[in-house]
Design a protein around this motif. Structure first.
Motif, PDB file in Angstrom:
ATOM      1  N   HIS A  18      -7.510  12.210   3.981  1.00 49.11           N
ATOM      2  CA  HIS A  18      -6.728  10.985   3.814  1.00 49.11           C
ATOM      3  C   HIS A  18      -5.738  10.854   4.965  1.00 49.11           C
ATOM      4  O   HIS A  18      -5.036  11.812   5.297  1.00 49.11           O
ATOM      5  CB  HIS A  18      -5.944  11.022   2.496  1.00 49.11           C
ATOM      6  CG  HIS A  18      -6.813  11.123   1.283  1.00 49.11           C
ATOM      7  ND1 HIS A  18      -7.067  10.063   0.453  1.00 49.11           N
ATOM      8  CD2 HIS A  18      -7.505  12.184   0.765  1.00 49.11           C
ATOM      9  CE1 HIS A  18      -7.867  10.454  -0.538  1.00 49.11           C
ATOM     10  NE2 HIS A  18      -8.135  11.731  -0.377  1.00 49.11           N
ATOM     11  N   ILE A  20      -2.632   8.539   5.699  1.00 52.98           N
ATOM     12  CA  ILE A  20      -1.789   7.594   4.976  1.00 52.98           C
ATOM     13  C   ILE A  20      -0.515   7.331   5.755  1.00 52.98           C
ATOM     14  O   ILE A  20       0.089   8.262   6.305  1.00 52.98           O
ATOM     15  CB  ILE A  20      -1.424   8.174   3.580  1.00 52.98           C
ATOM     16  CG1 ILE A  20      -2.709   8.383   2.746  1.00 52.98           C
ATOM     17  CG2 ILE A  20      -0.432   7.282   2.840  1.00 52.98           C
ATOM     18  CD1 ILE A  20      -2.496   9.172   1.463  1.00 52.98           C
ATOM     19  N   MET A  36       3.149   0.756   1.073  1.00 52.81           N
ATOM     20  CA  MET A  36       1.946   1.227   1.750  1.00 52.81           C
ATOM     21  C   MET A  36       1.772   0.475   3.064  1.00 52.81           C
ATOM     22  O   MET A  36       1.810  -0.761   3.091  1.00 52.81           O
ATOM     23  CB  MET A  36       0.732   0.997   0.841  1.00 52.81           C
ATOM     24  CG  MET A  36      -0.611   1.349   1.466  1.00 52.81           C
ATOM     25  SD  MET A  36      -0.729   3.064   2.082  1.00 52.81           S
ATOM     26  CE  MET A  36      -0.573   3.999   0.550  1.00 52.81           C
ATOM     27  N   SER A  38      -0.792   1.913   5.409  1.00 53.26           N
ATOM     28  CA  SER A  38      -2.214   2.113   5.699  1.00 53.26           C
ATOM     29  C   SER A  38      -2.725   3.364   4.990  1.00 53.26           C
ATOM     30  O   SER A  38      -2.052   4.404   4.959  1.00 53.26           O
ATOM     31  CB  SER A  38      -2.397   2.270   7.216  1.00 53.26           C
ATOM     32  OG  SER A  38      -3.687   2.753   7.518  1.00 53.26           O
ATOM     33  N   HIS A  39      -3.927   3.269   4.428  1.00 48.13           N
ATOM     34  CA  HIS A  39      -4.560   4.429   3.786  1.00 48.13           C
ATOM     35  C   HIS A  39      -6.043   4.408   4.132  1.00 48.13           C
ATOM     36  O   HIS A  39      -6.791   3.574   3.650  1.00 48.13           O
ATOM     37  CB  HIS A  39      -4.353   4.384   2.259  1.00 48.13           C
ATOM     38  CG  HIS A  39      -4.896   5.599   1.553  1.00 48.13           C
ATOM     39  ND1 HIS A  39      -4.697   5.831   0.208  1.00 48.13           N
ATOM     40  CD2 HIS A  39      -5.620   6.669   1.997  1.00 48.13           C
ATOM     41  CE1 HIS A  39      -5.292   6.974  -0.139  1.00 48.13           C
ATOM     42  NE2 HIS A  39      -5.850   7.489   0.921  1.00 48.13           N
ATOM     43  N   THR A  52      -6.471   0.410   2.284  1.00 43.45           N
ATOM     44  CA  THR A  52      -5.155  -0.233   2.345  1.00 43.45           C
ATOM     45  C   THR A  52      -5.061  -1.459   1.452  1.00 43.45           C
ATOM     46  O   THR A  52      -4.024  -1.685   0.791  1.00 43.45           O
ATOM     47  CB  THR A  52      -4.833  -0.617   3.810  1.00 43.45           C
ATOM     48  OG1 THR A  52      -5.101   0.512   4.650  1.00 43.45           O
ATOM     49  CG2 THR A  52      -3.376  -1.021   3.956  1.00 43.45           C
ATOM     50  N   TYR A  55      -3.771  -1.589  -2.299  1.00 43.05           N
ATOM     51  CA  TYR A  55      -2.363  -1.447  -2.689  1.00 43.05           C
ATOM     52  C   TYR A  55      -1.648  -2.787  -2.708  1.00 43.05           C
ATOM     53  O   TYR A  55      -2.044  -3.732  -2.012  1.00 43.05           O
ATOM     54  CB  TYR A  55      -1.645  -0.513  -1.710  1.00 43.05           C
ATOM     55  CG  TYR A  55      -2.145   0.908  -1.778  1.00 43.05           C
ATOM     56  CD1 TYR A  55      -1.565   1.817  -2.646  1.00 43.05           C
ATOM     57  CD2 TYR A  55      -3.216   1.329  -0.996  1.00 43.05           C
ATOM     58  CE1 TYR A  55      -2.035   3.121  -2.722  1.00 43.05           C
ATOM     59  CE2 TYR A  55      -3.695   2.630  -1.073  1.00 43.05           C
ATOM     60  CZ  TYR A  55      -3.099   3.529  -1.934  1.00 43.05           C
ATOM     61  OH  TYR A  55      -3.563   4.803  -2.025  1.00 43.05           O
ATOM     62  N   LEU A  66      -0.809   7.393  -5.027  1.00 42.92           N
ATOM     63  CA  LEU A  66      -1.811   8.031  -4.178  1.00 42.92           C
ATOM     64  C   LEU A  66      -2.742   8.858  -5.047  1.00 42.92           C
ATOM     65  O   LEU A  66      -2.289   9.619  -5.899  1.00 42.92           O
ATOM     66  CB  LEU A  66      -1.113   8.921  -3.140  1.00 42.92           C
ATOM     67  CG  LEU A  66       0.014   8.240  -2.351  1.00 42.92           C
ATOM     68  CD1 LEU A  66       0.713   9.258  -1.449  1.00 42.92           C
ATOM     69  CD2 LEU A  66      -0.517   7.061  -1.546  1.00 42.92           C
ATOM     70  N   ALA A  74      -4.557  15.637   3.291  1.00 43.77           N
ATOM     71  CA  ALA A  74      -3.940  14.367   3.673  1.00 43.77           C
ATOM     72  C   ALA A  74      -2.922  14.577   4.777  1.00 43.77           C
ATOM     73  O   ALA A  74      -2.261  15.622   4.837  1.00 43.77           O
ATOM     74  CB  ALA A  74      -3.263  13.720   2.466  1.00 43.77           C
ATOM     75  N   VAL A  76       0.297  12.376   5.860  1.00 44.09           N
ATOM     76  CA  VAL A  76       1.098  11.258   5.377  1.00 44.09           C
ATOM     77  C   VAL A  76       2.249  11.036   6.349  1.00 44.09           C
ATOM     78  O   VAL A  76       3.105  11.909   6.507  1.00 44.09           O
ATOM     79  CB  VAL A  76       1.634  11.538   3.960  1.00 44.09           C
ATOM     80  CG1 VAL A  76       2.462  10.357   3.446  1.00 44.09           C
ATOM     81  CG2 VAL A  76       0.492  11.849   3.005  1.00 44.09           C
TER      82      VAL A  76
END
Lengths: 307, 307, 307
Positions: A18, A20, A36, A38-39, A52, A55, A66, A74, A76
């Motif tokens: 991930h 994020i 948020m 970007s994911h 993204t 969210y 999350l 991930a 982050v």
């Protein structure tokens, strides 16, 4: 671009990576909140997806929920977006594995670094959802304010759900303790208890690709009769609560008897699956804090079960 | 001299007999505290040992940490050493078996006797760590003050650890729930939560013969990476807390899912084993009460994990 | 006359049908309380019995303790007997199954009806103790007062015990976790923790046909040495407590280690069986809230174990 370390970490498994980016912002109310940015996810087969759009846009309380599974990793990154403040802001996460430089605390506490975002200087955290970390966990600021212990009680908190590698969670369904397949759970409700207010959010897995829906304060949450829904209830701040949902009952992991009212302190939680309206049918099923002064202050909402 | 009753009680088993003398004293701060005077042990084979040197000298908060195992018996004599007070002081213990004349309460409550030490008149309690009493328990005064309900909130409290006869305790290690051999646990940290302060103590089993080290308030506790360490966290007084340790997680006995933040009320507790720095590495891992007002009042410390 | 629906509901099983009438009344103290008007039972074989004489006469705090078993159904009619008030009063029950019109809330909350008794206009609730509902549960008002959220903190609360179909409950007896046959439990103590006061009641199964005995505030409860007795401890109102019983220990369902002090918040509970005086003998064994300010306010009683 995917970081080499992240790629290496999950090379040998079916784990997802991930990537994020979150931002800490101020809302017009003066409260602070995460949003948020970007994911993105890369699977072990190399497939990339961009989550993204799932969210809510803009800052929410609680912050973006999350969702990872055991084995995932991930990165982050937190951006500082609190206008008119140069104070650092961070993410400290519960439950998962991370090195000390991803602790989200200030150097005065961790002895290593100020692990926080400053204006124009984001900070990146690395998390590993190692085996044994399945559960519902908090993430929250651990830096903003004076003293620099964090502004979690100002709104800077959110939820990290680590789903078990087995994909199954024990629950009390139709009077029996069974393992429920998470693929059969269509809605998840995230409910935070802060002083005398509930702050809610829904993860809706029925909408194509899933969708996070902010519900704000003391919300009505809804489901169709017989749907399996998952509640994640957690406290924050100073007060102690007892969470009660009318006409439904559930089990804590390992317990052999049901409950319908559970002690919740700051960052302690109950996470459970119920079958909506099981044995009781449709209705506006009340949920509330059973501390009577909290309830009388409006700490309540409805679980609306429709046919 | 070993009392005949004590000898008889453990004749048929591999149990140890403990002969302990404690003293209740006042500290210069005005707080009260227990101190170790003498702790001797006779094993079932007749071997005698004197453990007195393992303890800190002088009064400490929490008081001396007493360690027994299921099957053991103890005679605990309390001396009154509180200068300038003729008020009785006592020991009421949790968890183990004792007759009503070892309850540590005043006659007004137990109907039998004032089970307390007066100046120049010690009182002796008899405890049996019967099967089923394994666990971490409080002992505390139940007599001093006006009303004569006890001065536990003035410092007169300590910890009794009853280790299971099996020598094993379930724990979440490397992502799995396993039985940990207590012989592999090198350090135990006793952490009491009193209003807005932690009071700590270490049992260090690495030093030859073991050693109790008083850590006083909001301490840094330490371990080497990968060591199995055991935390015993308990509340006292009036406030409710949530105990959180950064980057580590554990299980309650019987639970099937991990936690990293647990509700702690007066005399309720969590007792658990973690592998220091498991999956997260070395660092100054923060522990604190997650009630934000308590944390902001300084209720925090570090778990220092070094390589 | 037995309602057709009630008869139909249990036709196929060994379930009992309960026909219960309660009244909400004011006591001279100004507190409100429920009282038993009538409790009749029809077994699956058609045998009718009248249990009304088992209950205390007049209003009590806590209200009448209702005992059912998994599979049973009940119709519970509430009469409004609060002189000088036309405000509605209701019963909201925990744990069991009921349709939304038996929720005991006002229309403003449930969207359906004011499910409450008004002067000269009783209201009837239907409950099903479906499989999986075994446990100790609260029932309480959810309508009286302004706002119409209920006067549970004024005395309008009581206990519903749903015994498991198996007739067995796990307990820590003689150092082992075993299944205890409820037929071997001769006394049950219902203990509510309200702010700084215990409110008690005994179910005595030794007296022919069983008898409920109101014990009022901070009572002495009693048993003969070695009798298996069952405690049901629950909170109500606003305060959080830790319930401690001297010299006895017990397990929570599913737990593998004993406790003797448990966190109790509003409507959270501990329900357990102990063998009176096990390993400790007769005596006036103190029970109290371990929150020291509550204890110093008199929140204590005795568990008197006699030979």
């Amino acid at each position: 671009m995917w970081p080499a370390a992240l790629l290496a970490a999950s090379a040998a498994s079916a784990a997802d990576q991930h990537l994020i980016t979150l931002k800490a912002s101020a809302m017009p109310s003066g409260q602070l909140a995460y949003e948020m940015v970007s994911h993105k996810v890369k699977s072990s087969t190399g497939k990339e997806s961009d989550l993204t759009d799932r969210y809510a846009s803009g800052p929410t309380i609680p912050g973006p929920t999350l969702v990872m599974k055991e084995g995932d990793v991930a990165e982050v990154t937190l951006q500082h977006g609190i206008a008119d403040s140069a104070l650092p802001v961070s993410i400290h996460v519960h439950g998962v594995h991370f090195k000390i430089d991803s602790d989200g605390t200030m150097k005065v506490l961790n002895g290593v670094a100020d692990e926080a975002a400053f204006p124009d200087k984001p900070y990146t955290y690395k998390w590993t959802a190692a085996p044994g970390t399945a559960g519902t966990w908090a993430y929250h600021d651990h830096a903003f304010g004076n003293p620099m212990l964090g502004a979690e009680d100002k709104g800077l908190f959110g939820t990290l759900i680590i789903n078990p590698a087995s994909g199954k969670v024990p629950a009390l369904i139709d009077g029996k303790i069974v393992d429920v397949d998470l693929a059969d759970v269509k809605r998840e409700f995230i409910i935070w208890m802060h002083e005398t207010t509930f702050w809610g959010q829904e993860l809706n897995h029925i909408i194509e690709g899933g969708k996070e829906i902010p519900l704000w304060t003391n919300p009505t949450v809804g489901a169709r009769l017989g749907e399996k829904v998952r509640f994640h209830v957690m406290g924050i701040g100073t007060a102690f609560h007892t969470f009660h949902l009318h006409a439904h009952r559930w089990i804590e992991p390992g317990a052999t008897a049901g409950v319908d009212t559970v002690n919740i302190g700051p960052i302690s939680r109950t996470s459970f699956i119920v079958k909506a309206g099981e044995g009781v049918g449709p209705g506006d099923w009340h949920y509330h804090c059973h501390v009577i002064q909290h309830m009388q202050s409006g700490m309540m909402g409805d679980f609306r079960v429709i046919e």
